[in-house]
Design a protein around this motif. Structure first.
Motif, PDB file in Angstrom:
ATOM      1  N   ARG A   1       0.542  -1.603  -0.411  1.00 53.10           N
ATOM      2  CA  ARG A   1       0.105  -0.349  -0.068  1.00 53.10           C
ATOM      3  C   ARG A   1       1.096   1.144  -0.065  1.00 53.10           C
ATOM      4  O   ARG A   1       0.575   2.159  -1.120  1.00 53.10           O
ATOM      5  CB  ARG A   1      -0.516   0.259   1.529  1.00 53.10           C
ATOM      6  N   MET A   2       1.975   1.177   0.608  1.00 51.84           N
ATOM      7  CA  MET A   2       2.568   2.027   1.247  1.00 51.84           C
ATOM      8  C   MET A   2       3.582   2.122  -0.618  1.00 51.84           C
ATOM      9  O   MET A   2       3.771   3.967  -0.345  1.00 51.84           O
ATOM     10  CB  MET A   2       3.691   2.341   1.618  1.00 51.84           C
ATOM     11  N   LEU A   3       4.167   1.176  -1.706  1.00 53.85           N
ATOM     12  CA  LEU A   3       4.494   1.867  -2.812  1.00 53.85           C
ATOM     13  C   LEU A   3       3.042   1.613  -3.534  1.00 53.85           C
ATOM     14  O   LEU A   3       3.708   3.107  -4.646  1.00 53.85           O
ATOM     15  CB  LEU A   3       4.748   0.373  -3.541  1.00 53.85           C
ATOM     16  N   ASP A   4       2.214   1.934  -3.340  1.00 53.06           N
ATOM     17  CA  ASP A   4       1.134   2.307  -3.979  1.00 53.06           C
ATOM     18  C   ASP A   4       1.016   3.675  -4.083  1.00 53.06           C
ATOM     19  O   ASP A   4       0.638   4.488  -5.234  1.00 53.06           O
ATOM     20  CB  ASP A   4      -0.458   1.968  -4.019  1.00 53.06           C
ATOM     21  N   HIS A   5       0.931   4.629  -3.357  1.00 51.22           N
ATOM     22  CA  HIS A   5       1.042   6.071  -2.556  1.00 51.22           C
ATOM     23  C   HIS A   5       2.639   6.203  -2.624  1.00 51.22           C
ATOM     24  O   HIS A   5       2.418   7.667  -2.292  1.00 51.22           O
ATOM     25  CB  HIS A   5       0.855   6.171  -1.121  1.00 51.22           C
ATOM     26  N   GLY A   6       3.679   5.841  -3.451  1.00 47.02           N
ATOM     27  CA  GLY A   6       3.870   6.662  -4.015  1.00 47.02           C
ATOM     28  C   GLY A   6       5.071   6.545  -3.168  1.00 47.02           C
ATOM     29  O   GLY A   6       5.910   7.726  -2.580  1.00 47.02           O
TER      30      GLY A   6
ATOM     31  N   ARG B   1       8.913   6.849   0.049  1.00 48.92           N
ATOM     32  CA  ARG B   1       9.857   6.333  -0.601  1.00 48.92           C
ATOM     33  C   ARG B   1      10.773   6.115  -0.117  1.00 48.92           C
ATOM     34  O   ARG B   1      11.347   4.458  -0.530  1.00 48.92           O
ATOM     35  CB  ARG B   1      10.707   7.603  -0.594  1.00 48.92           C
ATOM     36  N   SER B   2       9.854   5.869   1.399  1.00 53.31           N
ATOM     37  CA  SER B   2      11.059   5.080   2.655  1.00 53.31           C
ATOM     38  C   SER B   2      10.424   3.344   2.154  1.00 53.31           C
ATOM     39  O   SER B   2      11.109   2.664   2.659  1.00 53.31           O
ATOM     40  CB  SER B   2       9.519   4.591   3.779  1.00 53.31           C
ATOM     41  N   ALA B   3       9.256   2.885   1.039  1.00 57.34           N
ATOM     42  CA  ALA B   3       8.475   1.895   1.073  1.00 57.34           C
ATOM     43  C   ALA B   3       9.762   1.037   0.226  1.00 57.34           C
ATOM     44  O   ALA B   3       9.493  -0.297   0.438  1.00 57.34           O
ATOM     45  CB  ALA B   3       7.059   1.995   0.538  1.00 57.34           C
ATOM     46  N   VAL B   4      10.400   1.781  -0.689  1.00 57.14           N
ATOM     47  CA  VAL B   4      11.061   0.929  -1.410  1.00 57.14           C
ATOM     48  C   VAL B   4      12.587   0.626  -1.191  1.00 57.14           C
ATOM     49  O   VAL B   4      12.570  -0.359  -1.253  1.00 57.14           O
ATOM     50  CB  VAL B   4      11.981   1.775  -2.304  1.00 57.14           C
ATOM     51  N   MET B   5      12.981   0.512   0.231  1.00 55.55           N
ATOM     52  CA  MET B   5      14.505   0.285   1.361  1.00 55.55           C
ATOM     53  C   MET B   5      13.582  -0.707   1.593  1.00 55.55           C
ATOM     54  O   MET B   5      14.077  -1.500   2.172  1.00 55.55           O
ATOM     55  CB  MET B   5      14.632   1.076   2.147  1.00 55.55           C
ATOM     56  N   LEU B   6      12.055  -1.196   2.592  1.00 49.39           N
ATOM     57  CA  LEU B   6      11.793  -2.338   3.397  1.00 49.39           C
ATOM     58  C   LEU B   6      11.031  -2.965   2.265  1.00 49.39           C
ATOM     59  O   LEU B   6      11.127  -3.934   2.684  1.00 49.39           O
ATOM     60  CB  LEU B   6      10.159  -0.828   3.890  1.00 49.39           C
ATOM     61  N   GLN B   7      10.810  -2.377   1.225  1.00 52.03           N
ATOM     62  CA  GLN B   7      10.840  -3.495   0.192  1.00 52.03           C
ATOM     63  C   GLN B   7      11.769  -4.648  -0.674  1.00 52.03           C
ATOM     64  O   GLN B   7      11.796  -6.080   0.007  1.00 52.03           O
ATOM     65  CB  GLN B   7      10.248  -2.869  -0.609  1.00 52.03           C
TER      66      GLN B   7
ATOM     67  N   GLU C   1      -7.763   0.817   1.985  1.00 50.13           N
ATOM     68  CA  GLU C   1      -7.644   2.059   1.369  1.00 50.13           C
ATOM     69  C   GLU C   1      -7.459   2.976   3.100  1.00 50.13           C
ATOM     70  O   GLU C   1      -6.711   3.880   3.452  1.00 50.13           O
ATOM     71  CB  GLU C   1      -8.968   2.536   1.152  1.00 50.13           C
ATOM     72  N   LYS C   2      -8.176   2.276   4.158  1.00 55.01           N
ATOM     73  CA  LYS C   2      -8.622   3.617   5.654  1.00 55.01           C
ATOM     74  C   LYS C   2      -8.444   2.952   6.346  1.00 55.01           C
ATOM     75  O   LYS C   2      -9.052   1.939   6.462  1.00 55.01           O
ATOM     76  CB  LYS C   2      -9.659   4.605   5.090  1.00 55.01           C
ATOM     77  N   HIS C   3      -7.955   3.829   7.134  1.00 50.99           N
ATOM     78  CA  HIS C   3      -8.246   2.878   8.561  1.00 50.99           C
ATOM     79  C   HIS C   3      -8.725   3.739   9.558  1.00 50.99           C
ATOM     80  O   HIS C   3      -8.790   5.205   9.544  1.00 50.99           O
ATOM     81  CB  HIS C   3      -6.853   2.275   9.016  1.00 50.99           C
ATOM     82  N   THR C   4      -9.683   3.437  10.903  1.00 48.83           N
ATOM     83  CA  THR C   4      -9.431   4.020  11.692  1.00 48.83           C
ATOM     84  C   THR C   4      -9.089   3.791  13.356  1.00 48.83           C
ATOM     85  O   THR C   4      -8.366   3.149  13.303  1.00 48.83           O
ATOM     86  CB  THR C   4     -11.179   3.544  12.520  1.00 48.83           C
ATOM     87  N   ILE C   5      -8.425   5.322  13.183  1.00 53.11           N
ATOM     88  CA  ILE C   5      -6.679   5.047  14.377  1.00 53.11           C
ATOM     89  C   ILE C   5      -7.735   5.771  15.814  1.00 53.11           C
ATOM     90  O   ILE C   5      -7.938   6.651  16.451  1.00 53.11           O
ATOM     91  CB  ILE C   5      -6.266   6.079  14.547  1.00 53.11           C
ATOM     92  N   PRO C   6      -7.587   4.424  16.549  1.00 54.22           N
ATOM     93  CA  PRO C   6      -8.288   4.727  18.032  1.00 54.22           C
ATOM     94  C   PRO C   6      -7.635   5.947  18.790  1.00 54.22           C
ATOM     95  O   PRO C   6      -6.505   6.216  18.560  1.00 54.22           O
ATOM     96  CB  PRO C   6      -8.566   3.797  19.007  1.00 54.22           C
ATOM     97  N   ALA C   7      -8.035   7.139  19.635  1.00 55.93           N
ATOM     98  CA  ALA C   7      -7.185   8.354  20.235  1.00 55.93           C
ATOM     99  C   ALA C   7      -5.944   7.526  21.089  1.00 55.93           C
ATOM    100  O   ALA C   7      -5.116   8.369  21.331  1.00 55.93           O
ATOM    101  CB  ALA C   7      -8.264   9.367  20.549  1.00 55.93           C
ATOM    102  N   PHE C   8      -5.623   6.340  21.541  1.00 57.97           N
ATOM    103  CA  PHE C   8      -5.437   6.550  23.277  1.00 57.97           C
ATOM    104  C   PHE C   8      -4.105   5.579  22.144  1.00 57.97           C
ATOM    105  O   PHE C   8      -2.918   5.788  22.709  1.00 57.97           O
ATOM    106  CB  PHE C   8      -6.265   5.441  23.629  1.00 57.97           C
ATOM    107  N   TRP C   9      -4.247   5.926  20.686  1.00 57.49           N
ATOM    108  CA  TRP C   9      -2.422   5.085  20.162  1.00 57.49           C
ATOM    109  C   TRP C   9      -1.604   6.350  19.069  1.00 57.49           C
ATOM    110  O   TRP C   9      -1.074   6.022  19.265  1.00 57.49           O
ATOM    111  CB  TRP C   9      -3.136   4.579  18.712  1.00 57.49           C
ATOM    112  N   ILE C  10      -2.825   7.558  20.047  1.00 57.86           N
ATOM    113  CA  ILE C  10      -1.617   8.264  20.006  1.00 57.86           C
ATOM    114  C   ILE C  10      -0.784   8.973  21.141  1.00 57.86           C
ATOM    115  O   ILE C  10      -1.813   9.396  21.801  1.00 57.86           O
ATOM    116  CB  ILE C  10      -2.209   9.786  19.216  1.00 57.86           C
ATOM    117  N   ASP C  11       0.394   8.753  20.791  1.00 57.81           N
ATOM    118  CA  ASP C  11       1.128   9.493  21.915  1.00 57.81           C
ATOM    119  C   ASP C  11       1.151  11.360  22.007  1.00 57.81           C
ATOM    120  O   ASP C  11       1.838  11.405  22.053  1.00 57.81           O
ATOM    121  CB  ASP C  11       2.996   9.194  21.710  1.00 57.81           C
ATOM    122  N   MET C  12       0.472  11.578  23.479  1.00 57.84           N
ATOM    123  CA  MET C  12       0.261  13.123  22.747  1.00 57.84           C
ATOM    124  C   MET C  12       1.581  13.658  24.238  1.00 57.84           C
ATOM    125  O   MET C  12       1.511  14.795  23.285  1.00 57.84           O
ATOM    126  CB  MET C  12      -1.500  13.114  24.322  1.00 57.84           C
TER     127      MET C  12
END
Length: 238
Positions: free
Chosen positions: A10-15, A17-23, A81-92
């Motif tokens: 999915r990262m490669l589809d969205h262009g 750059r870091s995904a190339v190294m990861l791939q 394509e889309k994901h819901t991120i719960p608020a408690f996952w954010i490192d405030m």
């Protein structure tokens, strides 16, 4: 790794750059597991525990569980394509730290050192100034707004204030001067009531907003300063 393969795709589809190294790294890992059966029950992974004989796997298993939990243990969700991120996952705490960093750097530029690597750890900010060097630390804790403090936070900053590497970074070079130095420590916390406090770059953070800076209890050289979070105004109400 199969989950990660979907994510990187999915990262490669969205262009990204870091995904190339990861791939590239992922392909190498997948090749190493070419003869390994990939039929794994997800519930088995969730119950997997550290084996004392294979301690080097501990971090890998921990990350695997985090990735699986992130996508509710469903590989189909890893390619959605889309994901819901719960608020408690954010490192405030980290988010607030970066928010204050941006404000400090905008006002004081190179005078602000962020997370300098010293003997006792990495203080959030060092304010390098000949007249008034400071050690500043953000704490995302409501108790400071009520005038209370955390003893562990005080101990942490006290350690920074006695670290010779910190003192050298602040321009205090002489050994005798270091022994007699009492560097003010400022804890910056999110002000609950809000406001328009801003660093203006004209005076040090501890001097510029005197109404917002106060000593902490009976502690010598310790101060607290409320720096409010940004407020979104929607329909005339905050």
């Amino acid at each position: 790794m199969l989950f990660v393969e979907r994510i990187v795709g999915r990262m490669l589809d969205h262009g990204q750059r870091s995904a190339v190294m990861l791939q590239g790294r992922l392909n190498g890992c997948l090749a190493a597991f070419a003869e390994v059966d990939d039929r794994v029950e997800l519930w088995e992974v969730r119950l997997c525990k550290r084996n004392k004989l294979y301690r080097e796997y501990e971090e890998a298993v921990k990350l695997a569980k985090m990735i699986l939990r992130r996508y509710d243990n469903s590989i189909d969700r890893a390619s959605a394509e889309k994901h819901t991120i719960p608020a408690f996952w954010i490192d405030m705490s980290l988010l607030y730290e970066h928010y204050v960093l941006g404000a400090l750097r905008k006002a004081y530029g190179p005078k602000i050192l962020y997370q300098a690597n010293v003997t006792t750890g990495k203080p959030d900010f060092l304010y390098v100034d000949e007249e008034r060097p400071l050690i500043l630390d953000t704490k995302y804790k409501p108790r400071y707004d009520a005038g209370r403090f955390d003893v562990e936070d005080i101990r942490q900053l006290a350690g920074y204030a006695r670290d010779r590497k910190v003192l050298k970074r602040l321009g205090i070079q002489d050994a005798e001067e270091q022994d007699s130095a009492v560097v003010p420590c400022v804890i910056i916390y999110p002000e609950v009531r809000g406001g328009d406090v801003k660093f203006d770059g004209l005076r040090s953070p501890i001097d510029q907003v005197m109404l917002e800076v106060a000593p902490i209890g009976e502690l010598v050289g310790f101060y607290r300063m409320g720096f409010p979070l940004p407020v979104l105004n929607v329909g005339g109400t905050d």
